[in-house]
Scaffold this motif. Sequence first.
Motif, PDB file in Angstrom:
ATOM      1  N   ASN A   1       0.805  -1.217   0.000  1.00 26.06           N
ATOM      2  CA  ASN A   1       0.000   0.000   0.000  1.00 26.06           C
ATOM      3  C   ASN A   1       0.841   1.271   0.000  1.00 26.06           C
ATOM      4  N   ASP A   2       2.047   1.206   0.558  1.00 28.82           N
ATOM      5  CA  ASP A   2       2.891   2.399   0.623  1.00 28.82           C
ATOM      6  C   ASP A   2       3.706   2.629  -0.643  1.00 28.82           C
ATOM      7  N   GLY A   3       3.433   1.846  -1.692  1.00 29.95           N
ATOM      8  CA  GLY A   3       4.146   2.022  -2.957  1.00 29.95           C
ATOM      9  C   GLY A   3       5.375   1.157  -3.102  1.00 29.95           C
ATOM     10  N   SER A   4       5.740   0.432  -2.041  1.00 31.17           N
ATOM     11  CA  SER A   4       6.905  -0.448  -2.111  1.00 31.17           C
ATOM     12  C   SER A   4       6.496  -1.825  -2.625  1.00 31.17           C
ATOM     13  N   TYR A   5       7.477  -2.704  -2.809  1.00 29.29           N
ATOM     14  CA  TYR A   5       7.238  -4.061  -3.281  1.00 29.29           C
ATOM     15  C   TYR A   5       8.014  -5.030  -2.402  1.00 29.29           C
ATOM     16  N   ILE A   6       7.361  -6.095  -1.967  1.00 24.10           N
ATOM     17  CA  ILE A   6       8.051  -7.196  -1.298  1.00 24.10           C
ATOM     18  C   ILE A   6       8.479  -8.169  -2.392  1.00 24.10           C
ATOM     19  N   VAL A   7       9.796  -8.387  -2.531  1.00 23.87           N
ATOM     20  CA  VAL A   7      10.342  -9.139  -3.667  1.00 23.87           C
ATOM     21  C   VAL A   7      11.117 -10.345  -3.159  1.00 23.87           C
ATOM     22  N   ASP A   8      10.928 -11.472  -3.823  1.00 26.08           N
ATOM     23  CA  ASP A   8      11.684 -12.678  -3.496  1.00 26.08           C
ATOM     24  C   ASP A   8      13.150 -12.480  -3.853  1.00 26.08           C
ATOM     25  N   GLY A   9      14.048 -12.896  -2.963  1.00 28.38           N
ATOM     26  CA  GLY A   9      15.475 -12.674  -3.182  1.00 28.38           C
ATOM     27  C   GLY A   9      16.046 -13.438  -4.356  1.00 28.38           C
ATOM     28  N   GLY A  10      15.393 -14.507  -4.780  1.00 28.66           N
ATOM     29  CA  GLY A  10      15.926 -15.298  -5.881  1.00 28.66           C
ATOM     30  C   GLY A  10      15.483 -14.838  -7.254  1.00 28.66           C
ATOM     31  N   ILE A  11      14.719 -13.744  -7.324  1.00 29.05           N
ATOM     32  CA  ILE A  11      14.207 -13.282  -8.612  1.00 29.05           C
ATOM     33  C   ILE A  11      15.343 -12.770  -9.497  1.00 29.05           C
ATOM     34  N   ASN A  12      15.225 -13.011 -10.778  1.00 24.33           N
ATOM     35  CA  ASN A  12      16.208 -12.513 -11.737  1.00 24.33           C
ATOM     36  C   ASN A  12      16.049 -11.000 -11.900  1.00 24.33           C
TER      37      ASN A  12
ATOM     38  N   THR B   1      18.194  -4.649   7.773  1.00 24.82           N
ATOM     39  CA  THR B   1      19.271  -3.883   7.143  1.00 24.82           C
ATOM     40  C   THR B   1      18.737  -3.119   5.940  1.00 24.82           C
ATOM     41  N   SER B   2      19.147  -1.869   5.791  1.00 24.44           N
ATOM     42  CA  SER B   2      18.708  -1.035   4.669  1.00 24.44           C
ATOM     43  C   SER B   2      19.914  -0.619   3.836  1.00 24.44           C
ATOM     44  N   LEU B   3      19.693  -0.456   2.548  1.00 30.13           N
ATOM     45  CA  LEU B   3      20.743   0.001   1.641  1.00 30.13           C
ATOM     46  C   LEU B   3      20.104   0.716   0.469  1.00 30.13           C
ATOM     47  N   LEU B   4      20.936   1.450  -0.275  1.00 28.01           N
ATOM     48  CA  LEU B   4      20.465   2.190  -1.444  1.00 28.01           C
ATOM     49  C   LEU B   4      21.278   1.740  -2.645  1.00 28.01           C
ATOM     50  N   VAL B   5      20.606   1.156  -3.632  1.00 23.90           N
ATOM     51  CA  VAL B   5      21.280   0.657  -4.830  1.00 23.90           C
ATOM     52  C   VAL B   5      20.701   1.367  -6.046  1.00 23.90           C
ATOM     53  N   SER B   6      21.524   2.176  -6.705  1.00 24.32           N
ATOM     54  CA  SER B   6      21.095   2.889  -7.918  1.00 24.32           C
ATOM     55  C   SER B   6      19.795   3.659  -7.696  1.00 24.32           C
ATOM     56  N   ALA B   7      19.714   4.360  -6.557  1.00 19.53           N
ATOM     57  CA  ALA B   7      18.571   5.207  -6.190  1.00 19.53           C
ATOM     58  C   ALA B   7      17.345   4.406  -5.769  1.00 19.53           C
ATOM     59  N   TYR B   8      17.485   3.076  -5.618  1.00 24.00           N
ATOM     60  CA  TYR B   8      16.377   2.240  -5.153  1.00 24.00           C
ATOM     61  C   TYR B   8      16.614   1.869  -3.685  1.00 24.00           C
ATOM     62  N   PRO B   9      15.815   2.375  -2.749  1.00 16.84           N
ATOM     63  CA  PRO B   9      15.946   1.987  -1.336  1.00 16.84           C
ATOM     64  C   PRO B   9      15.509   0.529  -1.155  1.00 16.84           C
ATOM     65  N   ILE B  10      16.340  -0.248  -0.464  1.00 15.76           N
ATOM     66  CA  ILE B  10      16.056  -1.666  -0.231  1.00 15.76           C
ATOM     67  C   ILE B  10      16.170  -1.960   1.258  1.00 15.76           C
ATOM     68  N   GLU B  11      15.187  -2.680   1.785  1.00 13.23           N
ATOM     69  CA  GLU B  11      15.203  -3.106   3.179  1.00 13.23           C
ATOM     70  C   GLU B  11      15.090  -4.630   3.227  1.00 13.23           C
ATOM     71  N   ILE B  12      16.014  -5.276   3.955  1.00  7.03           N
ATOM     72  CA  ILE B  12      15.999  -6.727   4.065  1.00  7.03           C
ATOM     73  C   ILE B  12      14.868  -7.131   4.998  1.00  7.03           C
TER      74      ILE B  12
ATOM     75  N   THR C   1      13.575 -12.472   1.248  1.00  5.10           N
ATOM     76  CA  THR C   1      12.677 -11.420   0.774  1.00  5.10           C
ATOM     77  C   THR C   1      13.241 -10.058   1.140  1.00  5.10           C
ATOM     78  N   ALA C   2      12.914  -9.071   0.297  1.00  2.00           N
ATOM     79  CA  ALA C   2      13.360  -7.699   0.544  1.00  2.00           C
ATOM     80  C   ALA C   2      12.262  -6.745   0.107  1.00  2.00           C
ATOM     81  N   ARG C   3      12.209  -5.601   0.774  1.00  2.00           N
ATOM     82  CA  ARG C   3      11.252  -4.560   0.405  1.00  2.00           C
ATOM     83  C   ARG C   3      11.998  -3.506  -0.421  1.00  2.00           C
ATOM     84  N   ILE C   4      11.454  -3.187  -1.593  1.00  2.00           N
ATOM     85  CA  ILE C   4      12.104  -2.228  -2.489  1.00  2.00           C
ATOM     86  C   ILE C   4      11.122  -1.109  -2.815  1.00  2.00           C
ATOM     87  N   TRP C   5      11.608   0.118  -2.708  1.00  2.00           N
ATOM     88  CA  TRP C   5      10.824   1.281  -3.123  1.00  2.00           C
ATOM     89  C   TRP C   5      11.294   1.729  -4.507  1.00  2.00           C
ATOM     90  N   PRO C   6      10.375   2.018  -5.417  1.00  2.00           N
ATOM     91  CA  PRO C   6      10.796   2.531  -6.735  1.00  2.00           C
ATOM     92  C   PRO C   6      11.570   3.829  -6.590  1.00  2.00           C
TER      93      PRO C   6
END
Length: 424
Positions: free
Chosen positions: A343-354, A390-401, A411-416
């Motif tokens: 709902n907050d615009g983020s995505y829960i993504v499987d870590g094994g995704i290509n 743990t949080s990190l920023l990769v190529s302007a994409y915020p990622i939270e483990i 799984t990780a949460r990624i914001w566009p």
Amino acid sequence: MNDISTAVLLGSLVGLVVLSACFSASETAMMSLNRYRLRHLAKNGHVAARRAQALLERTDRLIGIILLGNNFVNILASSLATIIALRVWGESGIAIAAGLLTFVILIFAEVAPKTLAALRPEKVAFPASFVLTPLLRLLYPLIWVINLIANSLLRVVGVRVDKASIQHLSSEELRSVVNEAGTLIPPRHQKMLLNILDLEKVTVEDIMVPRNEIVGIDLDGDWEDATALVTSSQHTRLLVYRDNIENVVGITHLRNVLPLLSQGEFTQQAIEKIAKEPYYIPEGVALNAQLLNFQEKKRRIALVVDEYGDLQGLVTLEDLLEEIVGEFTSDRAATLRDVHPQNDGSYIVDGGINIRALNRILRWSLPTDGPKTLNGLIVEYLESIPESGTSLLVSAYPIEIVQTKDNTVKTARIWPAKARQEAE
């Protein structure tokens, strides 16, 4: 010359300026023609295009005839201007005539016509070709002598006109042409053309299904599990192996397995008998080369191995075609099962995704020149196995483990990146 009236001389001077403008415009127009469009028009029978193409086959002769005519009329115009100035102002008028003529030629015989020719090359070059062609034939002996002297001077500095090759577009230049085509090419077709150009930059390792996700029939495993796999499989081809996936027996098609199942003959021996010999390829093969290999060998599926011969993954013809036309419906649905919008615009993504699949589905631009999966990207960036939260920023994409398990990011949460920029 004294018998000719000043009015006639002025009229002749104006005519010479017009001729100079024509020669100047024709030179710029000829050199500004789109050679690829010119070849297309000539191939389709456009008479003027064929004449222009013939003239451009020897640019030294074309430039020779244009400059010969241009210099001749300019020098003659200068002489007439001097005569007129002497009659009107006397000897003091020579300087005035030189200044006025320079201004007139610069504006009306150089800048204006050349600008027009550069903006509308076909409108100028095609009519000019009907004049330049017979003029070149008429003055060919003189042009030949001029080119002989000029080309001899060029040979001294290592330039040979007779060995000038036709310039071809590089892949990057062709990419620019496709990008700038605008409405001439529909956006979807434009994207497909760009994807085709990218095939040589992408290897099978970038798009393969990793070995831990390969679905297959274990001949030494529980046969009830094998039966359930066949009846519920979403894949038309299944790997057949013994004990572990490294011991590959072959690849079988479901259309050959289902009749055995319906006839009660679904056994290890029967599956092994119908399994087709596997086709192995190295992980570094470019997609454009592998597409041709699939066509040549009449295969649709290949097993990817590393430099030591260990199985790394599996790639299909459909995987390659997706790189050109985009995700197919079934594969898109499978990929979206690993991506859950929040709902907050983020995505829960499987870590094994290509990563390439994730970029393609969500139109993101996560880096693809390193690890192939999201888990690999995160681990490489942090240089350690991260803990949950743990949080990190990769190529302007915020990622939270969100979750880690067995030394991998599950799984990780990624914001566009766009959503993050708007929030800021």
